[in-house]
Design a protein around this motif. Structure first.
Motif, PDB file in Angstrom:
ATOM      1  N   ARG A 195       0.828  -1.178   0.020  1.00  0.00           N
ATOM      2  CA  ARG A 195      -0.022  -0.102   0.106  1.00  0.00           C
ATOM      3  C   ARG A 195       0.994   1.246  -0.056  1.00  0.00           C
ATOM      4  NH1 ARG A 195      -4.101  -0.362   4.925  1.00  0.00           N
ATOM      5  NH2 ARG A 195      -5.177   1.151   3.802  1.00  0.00           N
ATOM      6  N   LEU A 196       0.555   2.254  -0.679  1.00  0.00           N
ATOM      7  CA  LEU A 196       1.160   3.583  -0.695  1.00  0.00           C
ATOM      8  C   LEU A 196       0.972   4.218   0.473  1.00  0.00           C
ATOM      9  CD1 LEU A 196       0.264   4.858  -4.261  1.00  0.00           C
ATOM     10  CD2 LEU A 196       2.422   3.485  -3.600  1.00  0.00           C
ATOM     11  N   ARG A 197       2.104   4.830   0.912  1.00  0.00           N
ATOM     12  CA  ARG A 197       2.097   5.664   2.168  1.00  0.00           C
ATOM     13  C   ARG A 197       1.747   7.214   1.826  1.00  0.00           C
ATOM     14  NH1 ARG A 197       5.761   1.526   3.747  1.00  0.00           N
ATOM     15  NH2 ARG A 197       7.524   2.861   3.207  1.00  0.00           N
ATOM     16  N   VAL A 198       0.631   7.681   2.137  1.00  0.00           N
ATOM     17  CA  VAL A 198       0.242   8.968   1.503  1.00  0.00           C
ATOM     18  C   VAL A 198      -0.033   9.859   2.976  1.00  0.00           C
ATOM     19  CG1 VAL A 198      -1.149  10.551   0.277  1.00  0.00           C
ATOM     20  CG2 VAL A 198      -0.735   8.219  -0.503  1.00  0.00           C
ATOM     21  N   LEU A 238      -3.550   6.179   4.222  1.00  0.00           N
ATOM     22  CA  LEU A 238      -3.603   7.551   4.412  1.00  0.00           C
ATOM     23  C   LEU A 238      -3.218   7.832   5.658  1.00  0.00           C
ATOM     24  CD1 LEU A 238      -4.181  10.233   2.779  1.00  0.00           C
ATOM     25  CD2 LEU A 238      -6.621   9.833   3.328  1.00  0.00           C
ATOM     26  N   THR A 239      -2.515   9.123   5.943  1.00  0.00           N
ATOM     27  CA  THR A 239      -2.284   9.575   7.196  1.00  0.00           C
ATOM     28  C   THR A 239      -2.842  10.946   7.060  1.00  0.00           C
ATOM     29  OG1 THR A 239      -0.527   8.142   7.923  1.00  0.00           O
ATOM     30  CG2 THR A 239      -0.540  10.362   9.021  1.00  0.00           C
ATOM     31  N   ASP A 240      -3.718  11.505   8.034  1.00  0.00           N
ATOM     32  CA  ASP A 240      -4.141  12.904   7.939  1.00  0.00           C
ATOM     33  C   ASP A 240      -3.293  13.535   8.896  1.00  0.00           C
ATOM     34  OD1 ASP A 240      -5.405  15.287   8.234  1.00  0.00           O
ATOM     35  OD2 ASP A 240      -7.426  14.399   8.625  1.00  0.00           O
ATOM     36  N   GLY A 241      -2.355  14.646   8.479  1.00  0.00           N
ATOM     37  CA  GLY A 241      -1.463  15.484   9.089  1.00  0.00           C
ATOM     38  C   GLY A 241      -2.041  16.742   9.736  1.00  0.00           C
ATOM     39  N   GLY A 242      -3.465  16.773   9.279  1.00  0.00           N
ATOM     40  CA  GLY A 242      -4.144  17.942   9.907  1.00  0.00           C
ATOM     41  C   GLY A 242      -3.822  19.052   9.485  1.00  0.00           C
ATOM     42  N   ILE A 243      -4.411  20.340  10.076  1.00  0.00           N
ATOM     43  CA  ILE A 243      -4.172  21.716   9.401  1.00  0.00           C
ATOM     44  C   ILE A 243      -2.876  22.372  10.169  1.00  0.00           C
ATOM     45  CG2 ILE A 243      -5.277  23.939   9.334  1.00  0.00           C
ATOM     46  CD1 ILE A 243      -8.045  22.721   9.800  1.00  0.00           C
ATOM     47  N   ILE A 244      -2.116  22.797   9.061  1.00  0.00           N
ATOM     48  CA  ILE A 244      -0.874  23.428   9.597  1.00  0.00           C
ATOM     49  C   ILE A 244      -1.074  24.948   9.598  1.00  0.00           C
ATOM     50  CG2 ILE A 244       1.653  23.565   9.132  1.00  0.00           C
ATOM     51  CD1 ILE A 244       0.475  20.790   9.463  1.00  0.00           C
ATOM     52  N   ARG A 245      -0.740  25.532  10.613  1.00  0.00           N
ATOM     53  CA  ARG A 245      -0.942  26.989  10.822  1.00  0.00           C
ATOM     54  C   ARG A 245      -0.328  27.550   9.866  1.00  0.00           C
ATOM     55  NH1 ARG A 245       2.594  25.968  15.458  1.00  0.00           N
ATOM     56  NH2 ARG A 245       4.305  27.378  15.114  1.00  0.00           N
ATOM     57  N   ASP A 246      -0.843  28.746   9.435  1.00  0.00           N
ATOM     58  CA  ASP A 246      -0.247  29.718   8.540  1.00  0.00           C
ATOM     59  C   ASP A 246       1.227  30.482   9.151  1.00  0.00           C
ATOM     60  OD1 ASP A 246      -1.940  29.553   6.186  1.00  0.00           O
ATOM     61  OD2 ASP A 246      -3.085  31.112   6.722  1.00  0.00           O
ATOM     62  N   ASP A 247       2.069  29.642   9.058  1.00  0.00           N
ATOM     63  CA  ASP A 247       3.413  29.834   9.292  1.00  0.00           C
ATOM     64  C   ASP A 247       4.532  29.136   8.668  1.00  0.00           C
ATOM     65  OD1 ASP A 247       5.043  31.112  11.851  1.00  0.00           O
ATOM     66  OD2 ASP A 247       5.830  28.926  11.616  1.00  0.00           O
ATOM     67  N   ARG A 248       5.498  29.846   7.937  1.00  0.00           N
ATOM     68  CA  ARG A 248       6.496  28.963   7.134  1.00  0.00           C
ATOM     69  C   ARG A 248       7.131  28.041   7.792  1.00  0.00           C
ATOM     70  NH1 ARG A 248      11.512  30.616   7.003  1.00  0.00           N
ATOM     71  NH2 ARG A 248      10.789  32.591   7.428  1.00  0.00           N
ATOM     72  N   ARG A 249       7.630  28.149   9.063  1.00  0.00           N
ATOM     73  CA  ARG A 249       8.450  27.357   9.816  1.00  0.00           C
ATOM     74  C   ARG A 249       7.538  26.241  10.015  1.00  0.00           C
ATOM     75  NH1 ARG A 249      11.797  31.161  13.969  1.00  0.00           N
ATOM     76  NH2 ARG A 249      13.234  32.409  12.292  1.00  0.00           N
ATOM     77  N   ALA A 250       6.523  26.359  10.676  1.00  0.00           N
ATOM     78  CA  ALA A 250       5.590  25.023  10.805  1.00  0.00           C
ATOM     79  C   ALA A 250       5.393  24.428   9.537  1.00  0.00           C
ATOM     80  CB  ALA A 250       4.128  25.707  11.509  1.00  0.00           C
ATOM     81  N   PHE A 251       5.105  24.921   8.554  1.00  0.00           N
ATOM     82  CA  PHE A 251       4.939  24.297   7.237  1.00  0.00           C
ATOM     83  C   PHE A 251       6.104  23.379   6.854  1.00  0.00           C
ATOM     84  CE2 PHE A 251       1.751  25.205   3.509  1.00  0.00           C
ATOM     85  CZ  PHE A 251       1.892  23.818   3.059  1.00  0.00           C
ATOM     86  N   SER A 259       7.630  13.645   4.917  1.00  0.00           N
ATOM     87  CA  SER A 259       8.256  13.223   3.843  1.00  0.00           C
ATOM     88  C   SER A 259       9.182  12.036   4.231  1.00  0.00           C
ATOM     89  CB  SER A 259       9.317  14.072   3.056  1.00  0.00           C
ATOM     90  OG  SER A 259      10.280  14.539   3.927  1.00  0.00           O
ATOM     91  N   ARG A 260       9.449  11.809   5.635  1.00  0.00           N
ATOM     92  CA  ARG A 260      10.324  10.637   6.093  1.00  0.00           C
ATOM     93  C   ARG A 260       9.516   9.358   6.199  1.00  0.00           C
ATOM     94  NH1 ARG A 260      12.344  14.339  11.113  1.00  0.00           N
ATOM     95  NH2 ARG A 260      14.132  15.379  10.095  1.00  0.00           N
ATOM     96  N   GLY A 261       8.189   9.407   6.055  1.00  0.00           N
ATOM     97  CA  GLY A 261       7.647   8.189   5.950  1.00  0.00           C
ATOM     98  C   GLY A 261       6.758   7.834   4.947  1.00  0.00           C
ATOM     99  N   ALA A 262       6.711   8.939   4.149  1.00  0.00           N
ATOM    100  CA  ALA A 262       5.405   8.901   3.199  1.00  0.00           C
ATOM    101  C   ALA A 262       6.065   8.783   1.755  1.00  0.00           C
ATOM    102  CB  ALA A 262       4.808   9.985   3.134  1.00  0.00           C
ATOM    103  N   ASP A 263       5.276   8.004   0.767  1.00  0.00           N
ATOM    104  CA  ASP A 263       5.609   7.976  -0.514  1.00  0.00           C
ATOM    105  C   ASP A 263       5.291   9.152  -1.389  1.00  0.00           C
ATOM    106  OD1 ASP A 263       6.502   5.134  -0.558  1.00  0.00           O
ATOM    107  OD2 ASP A 263       4.537   4.933  -0.022  1.00  0.00           O
ATOM    108  N   LEU A 264       4.102   9.804  -0.814  1.00  0.00           N
ATOM    109  CA  LEU A 264       3.597  11.038  -1.262  1.00  0.00           C
ATOM    110  C   LEU A 264       3.012  11.834  -0.222  1.00  0.00           C
ATOM    111  CD1 LEU A 264       2.252  12.570  -3.768  1.00  0.00           C
ATOM    112  CD2 LEU A 264       0.203  11.223  -3.672  1.00  0.00           C
ATOM    113  N   VAL A 265       3.478  12.936  -0.116  1.00  0.00           N
ATOM    114  CA  VAL A 265       2.734  14.155   0.556  1.00  0.00           C
ATOM    115  C   VAL A 265       1.940  15.005  -0.323  1.00  0.00           C
ATOM    116  CG1 VAL A 265       3.259  16.184   2.319  1.00  0.00           C
ATOM    117  CG2 VAL A 265       4.793  13.849   2.061  1.00  0.00           C
ATOM    118  N   VAL A 266       0.785  15.262   0.248  1.00  0.00           N
ATOM    119  CA  VAL A 266      -0.172  16.163  -0.601  1.00  0.00           C
ATOM    120  C   VAL A 266      -0.804  17.454   0.373  1.00  0.00           C
ATOM    121  CG1 VAL A 266      -2.726  16.229  -1.677  1.00  0.00           C
ATOM    122  CG2 VAL A 266      -1.064  14.135  -1.772  1.00  0.00           C
TER     123      VAL A 266
END
Length: 423
Positions: A195-198, A238-251, A259-266
């Protein structure tokens, strides 16, 4: 991953009336980049046949035996020797045996018939089956009025599959028909791609979850649920990474971790070039290779494809309709590539029920409704409004997307158009 060129710029004359397309690459060029980047994951697993639906075959399936493994009756009726019917009919034969599916039968004596059922093995010596509706039964005798043709109503050994033949190719995403063919080939277990890890990341300070009370300036988070629904299936983890706040460092931190554990980050949102669009600088800080940034399509121009280590990153627009269309066009292609699946997007030719006009310059994927079928057998489509990128109710009513070439500024009722149906 191999670094790719971000694409080509399209130059247009300033008086052409077209939408500016500098620094945009075509949809076809973007799809070619995606096809080059999305290589199949190497790991495989073996599953019982009943657990393999929806997964992608890692290796071809070959027939373990001839199917059927013997000459069998294709009808309920009577097995006999055609050359035993001498002279002109009608002919009368005694019924000497009865053979059901799963039973074995001895040789058929000359001058007799055998009662036989669909799927039962043909007795030795018989060369034809007369269906029961074509005979008259009189106690232990049958009467045949019309001479049968030798070989009729018989499924020959190996007629469906010959031992060793390839039944299913590697890369087939297994549906019910494929499971049936694998079972008929004698495959009790199948080797499939893992299974793909997304990981799905949402971005936007204005977002509230559906069902929550909206504060002033907030909107409900459509993309999180919509994209999770588009990715639902047995082939994706599928892993739901939640909502990332509007902050460059947090993003940046979220991208690196995902990216360390996924094949695809959306990601959805933050993919454009405004002050509050944090995806581009976050990707740079995360050490990503950017493969493309903007595509000449409507909706979905601010589309990003990048890689961080071994993970691909698909940055979708924040606009839900644009995110939906972009996933439909690019996301499914990436998933097919990573899973090693055959990818033949369904496309039909159709006709418009009414005309449309548009601003040329970008290839457009407009929601359409299937409202009928023409005399030529082609679907008839009713196009949605010209400005549809904020209309989710219109998208819900649509049956698919009309694929309109970039240089087209208008189409008339009855004109042909490429149609990408949903489902």
């Amino acid at each position: 991953m191999t670094s790719r060129s971000p694409g080509i710029s399209v130059r247009r004359e300033p008086d052409c009336g077209c939408e500016a397309a500098a620094d945009l690459i075509s949809v076809d060029r973007a799809l070619a980049i995606v096809a080059d980047l999305a290589r199949p994951v190497a790991d495989c697993e073996t599953l019982p046949l009943g657990a393999a639906t929806g997964r992608v075959l890692a290796g071809a399936v070959h027939a373990a035996a001839d199917a059927p493994g013997f000459d069998a009756s294709a009808m309920d009726g009577y097995a006999l020797r055609a050359d035993g019917l001498r002279g002109d009919g009608p002919w009368m034969l005694p019924v000497g045996s009865r053979i059901a599916a799963g039973q074995t039968a001895g040789p058929l004596p000359h001058g007799q018939a055998a009662r036989i059922f669909t799927g039962a093995p043909l007795p030795e010596g018989a060369d034809t089956v007369v269906m029961q509706e074509a005979v008259t039964r009189r106690d232990d005798l049958i009467v045949i009025a019309t001479r049968p043709a030798p070989g009729q109503n018989i499924r020959r050994r190996g007629q469906d599959m010959v031992r060793g033949i390839e039944v299913l190719p590697a890369g087939r995403q297994l549906g019910p028909r494929d499971i049936a063919a694998a079972a008929a080939a004698g495959a009790g277990h199948l080797s499939v791609r893992r299974r793909l890890r997304v990981t799905l990341l949402s971005n936007g300070a204005e977002l509230a979850e559906p069902g929550e009370t909206l504060d002033k300036g907030q909107i409900w988070n459509v993309n999180r649920a919509m994209l999770a629904a588009q990715m639902a299936g047995p082939g994706l983890d599928l892993t739901d990474g939640g909502i990332i706040r509007d902050d460059r460092r947090a993003f940046t931190k979220a991208l690196i971790a995902a990216s360390r554990g996924a094949d695809l980050v959306v990601t959805s949102g933050g993919a454009s070039v405004g002050e509050e669009d944090h995806l581009p600088p976050a990707l740079a800080e995360a050490g990503a290779t950017i493969h493309l940034r903007k595509v000449a399509m409507k909706p979905g121009k601010p589309l990003t494809i990048a890689s961080i280590g071994q993970a691909l990153v698909l940055g979708l627009p924040g606009n839900p309709v644009a995110a939906f269309v972009s996933w439909h066009v690019f996301g499914r292609t990436i998933v097919a590539g990573l899973s090693g699946a055959e990818h033949r997007p369904r496309r039909l030719m159709a006709r418009l029920s009414e005309g449309l006009s548009r601003r040329p310059g970008r290839r457009e994927f407009r929601p359409v409704r299937w409202v009928g079928t023409g005399l030529d057998g082609l679907p008839v489509l009713k196009p949605g409004p010209a400005e549809f990128s904020a209309r989710l109710a219109e998208l819900a009513r649509a049956d698919g997307l009309a694929d309109i070439p970039a240089d087209i500024d208008s189409l008339a009722a009855g004109d042909l158009v490429a149609f990408i149906p949903f489902g």
